[in-house]
Design a protein around this motif. Structure first.
Motif, mmCIF file in Angstrom:
data_model
loop_
_atom_site.group_PDB
_atom_site.id
_atom_site.type_symbol
_atom_site.label_atom_id
_atom_site.label_comp_id
_atom_site.label_asym_id
_atom_site.label_seq_id
_atom_site.Cartn_x
_atom_site.Cartn_y
_atom_site.Cartn_z
ATOM 1 N N ARG A 240 0.838 -1.217 0.000
ATOM 2 C CA ARG A 240 0.000 0.000 0.000
ATOM 3 C C ARG A 240 0.861 1.250 0.000
ATOM 4 O O ARG A 240 0.540 2.227 -0.673
ATOM 5 N N GLY A 241 1.944 1.223 0.744
ATOM 6 C CA GLY A 241 2.856 2.361 0.784
ATOM 7 C C GLY A 241 3.481 2.634 -0.580
ATOM 8 O O GLY A 241 3.597 3.794 -0.999
ATOM 9 N N ALA A 242 3.871 1.574 -1.281
ATOM 10 C CA ALA A 242 4.467 1.739 -2.612
ATOM 11 C C ALA A 242 3.453 2.347 -3.583
ATOM 12 O O ALA A 242 3.784 3.262 -4.352
ATOM 13 N N VAL B 213 2.997 6.047 -2.684
ATOM 14 C CA VAL B 213 4.121 6.866 -3.139
ATOM 15 C C VAL B 213 4.022 7.095 -4.641
ATOM 16 O O VAL B 213 4.236 8.214 -5.134
ATOM 17 N N CYS B 214 3.672 6.069 -5.383
ATOM 18 C CA CYS B 214 3.519 6.194 -6.835
ATOM 19 C C CYS B 214 2.440 7.230 -7.175
ATOM 20 O O CYS B 214 2.668 8.134 -7.978
ATOM 21 N N VAL B 215 1.279 7.097 -6.554
ATOM 22 C CA VAL B 215 0.179 8.031 -6.811
ATOM 23 C C VAL B 215 0.587 9.448 -6.418
ATOM 24 O O VAL B 215 0.316 10.413 -7.147
ATOM 25 N N CYS C 90 1.991 14.901 -7.820
ATOM 26 C CA CYS C 90 2.891 16.050 -7.661
ATOM 27 C C CYS C 90 3.381 16.564 -9.013
ATOM 28 O O CYS C 90 3.409 17.778 -9.254
ATOM 29 N N VAL C 91 3.767 15.647 -9.891
ATOM 30 C CA VAL C 91 4.203 16.041 -11.230
ATOM 31 C C VAL C 91 3.069 16.766 -11.947
ATOM 32 O O VAL C 91 3.253 17.843 -12.524
#
Length: 193
Positions: free
Chosen positions: A135-137, A140-142, A147-148
């Protein structure tokens, strides 16, 4: 539909321009966020993850350790092959915050971020031991892609629809990668608990 609206100067395009005017506020922070979608930032992250996954698969003695890293690398290579022709065909101009020119639709930075961070996450997930880590990975991806996307629109590098179009493209490509990886998961990585 988005591409048709941009190409035909449809009503969605006028909404896009109004939304952009409300959101654009060029600053150093939004520029840094946008830079997370640069090839020089996102692709090395993908390469590190692919090398790690390949190394783990080989170290485990898995016969078919290579399909996941190879598929993710091919997917990343497809991004410019898909995005650049559309940029040329649509030839959309940039926001008032950028120099005059065309080729802003769809956002290559957003597509690069989605595929680099998304593919990294998809090939790494089977190797993460706990559901919290998985879930953390994903989170972080989302967060990185968000952010981009925010940075590109806030800085004025792209119209919001440029970014949304790349989200659509990235979603289709990552869904295809996920389906492909599902075929090799039982052979190449430990099963999630």
């Amino acid at each position: 539909m988005i591409t048709w609206q941009v190409a035909a100067d449809g009503p969605l395009l006028r909404l896009d321009e109004r939304l952009s005017r409300a959101l654009v506020h060029p600053d150093r922070f939004s520029e840094l966020l946008a830079d997370l979608g640069n090839v020089q930032v996102a692709v090395p992250v993908l390469v590190v993850v692919l090398v790690y996954v390949a190394w783990r698969g080989r170290a485990r003695g898995t016969e078919r350790w290579w399909p996941a890293p190879l598929a993710a690398a091919v997917l990343m290579a497809l991004v410019p092959a898909l995005v650049v022709p559309v940029k040329e065909l649509i030839a959309r101009g940039g926001t008032p915050a950028v120099p005059p020119g065309t080729g802003y639709y769809p956002s290559g930075h957003t597509a690069t971020a989605m595929i680099a961070y998304g593919a990294s996450t998809l090939v790494l997930l089977p190797w993460l031991r706990t559901s919290y880590a998985r879930r953390g990975a994903v989170a972080v991806c989302v967060l990185l892609v968000a952010c981009v996307s925010f940075g590109l629109v806030r800085r004025g590098y792209h119209w919001p629809l440029d970014v949304v179009a790349s989200w659509c493209l990235g979603t289709v490509l990552l869904a295809a990668l996920r389906l492909f990886l599902g075929r090799f998961r039982s052979e190449s990585a430990p099963q999630p608990k």
